[in-house]
Write a protein that holds these residues in place. Structure first.
Motif: not given
Length: 351
Positions: A300-305, A27-29, A322-326
């Motif tokens: 938008x998902x990344x911005x919300x994250x 993940x990245x913060x 923990x962000x990952x693209x679709x």
């Protein structure tokens, strides 16, 4: 040291039991926030489109009306709380209201079905923990499979721990294994339901350690913790947040590295048992959503994250951002589902 616990009940033959690891991700913060305005003109466009009975606007203008975010569990839980913070961030990013809709029941598969059967226009999304996608369809009959969805992003993951009582006889996983080998089936563990991730992960552990455990199912983590503390079960498999503030001793974590909040708790791999798993949560849509709409949603998902409110809620509910693209989230779902299919089959639980 104090923390909480989970639940399960039966013995299984684990000849040739699969022990492959589920995928994990880093993940990245980051902290930023993208603003957005729901204008009067946009509202009038939606109203006019409704009067015409046609689509509110072309895909290029997406979104032009509120978005539903289906949560497949009841209000107030970790998934729901994170979803509400996420919805606020997504709303700011795309300039439309994002409304959380709780569709709980059947281990999350009612909500999963609601998303799968929705129109593929991007206006119905799901905020789903991994089990809805990767384990439950192998345990019970569902109206969907992995191909029923478009994958938008992953935003969190959670890790499970194995714990005993703080004043119990077990001080390490080695103690558990020694006791289980000396008296097969005498060591019991609690989990929140047959086919749940805690149940399946513990059976993977038992197979990796070549021991026999007795699983005891309960209705949720709270009952598992209560029964552990009451001496009715030996161990409990729970999420990190479920043992906070309880008189329990975490013995091992199903993770690739030690948890930041529990640095003294070894991973199961460190203890010699190659079982590394986690539970991702991400955003899905019905299959067939146009590529440009998915691109807007993923952005938008990344911005919300990255919003401060979402990251704070994730931390508060003992999850890891923990962000990952679709594409990556979808690939992980396929890999995790294959492992869970084999585990469920080995336990004789498959539908």
């Amino acid at each position: 040291m104090t923390w909480p616990l989970r639940s399960a009940a039966l013995r299984y033959n684990r000849d040739s039991f699969p022990t492959a690891d589920l995928a994990t991700s880093e993940g990245s913060r980051a902290v930023s926030r993208t603003g957005g305005i729901f204008t009067i003109a946009t509202g009038l466009a939606v109203a006019l489109a409704a009067c015409r009975g046609g689509p509110p606007a072309s895909d290029d203008a997406f979104p032009t009306e509120p978005i539903d975010l289906v949560v497949p569990f009841a209000a107030g839980g970790a998934a729901d709380l994170a979803a509400r913070a996420f919805a606020d961030g997504l709303s700011s990013a795309v300039g439309q209201p994002v409304v959380v809709v709780n569709r709980d029941g059947a281990s999350g598969t009612i909500g999963g079905s609601a998303v799968a059967s929705a129109a593929p226009d991007g206006y119905t999304l799901g905020f789903v923990p991994g089990g809805v996608l990767t384990s439950q369809p192998h345990v019970i009959e569902t109206t969907y499979d992995l191909d029923a969805f478009s994958y938008v992003c992953q935003v969190t993951e959670r890790f499970l721990l194995v714990s005993g009582r703080a004043d119990g006889a077990f001080e390490s996983m080695a103690d558990v294994v020694t006791a289980a080998r000396a008296n097969p089936g005498a060591v019991t563990y609690g989990h929140p339901g047959v086919g749940s991730f805690p149940h399946l992960f513990m059976e993977q552990l038992a197979a990796a350690a070549d021991i026999e455990l007795t699983a005891v199912p309960f209705r949720g983590d709270a009952q598992s913790v209560t029964n552990l503390l009451g001496g009715h079960i030996t161990l409990a498999a729970t999420a990190e947040g479920s043992i906070a503030g309880q008189q329990v001793r975490p013995l091992g974590v199903f993770a690739a590295s030690r948890l930041e909040r529990m640095p003294d708790v070894p991973t199961l791999s460190e203890s010699g048992y190659d079982v590394t798993t986690s539970i991702p949560t991400g955003v899905i849509a019905p299959a067939g959503v146009p590529a440009n709409v998915l691109a807007t949603l993923e952005s938008g998902c990344r911005a919300a994250y990255e919003s401060e409110a979402f990251l704070a809620m994730v931390d508060r509910t003992f999850q890891l951002p923990t962000f990952a693209g679709g594409a990556a989230f979808g690939a992980r779902a396929v890999a995790d589902s294959a492992v869970m299919r084999d585990v469920v089959s080995a336990l004789g639980l498959g539908r």
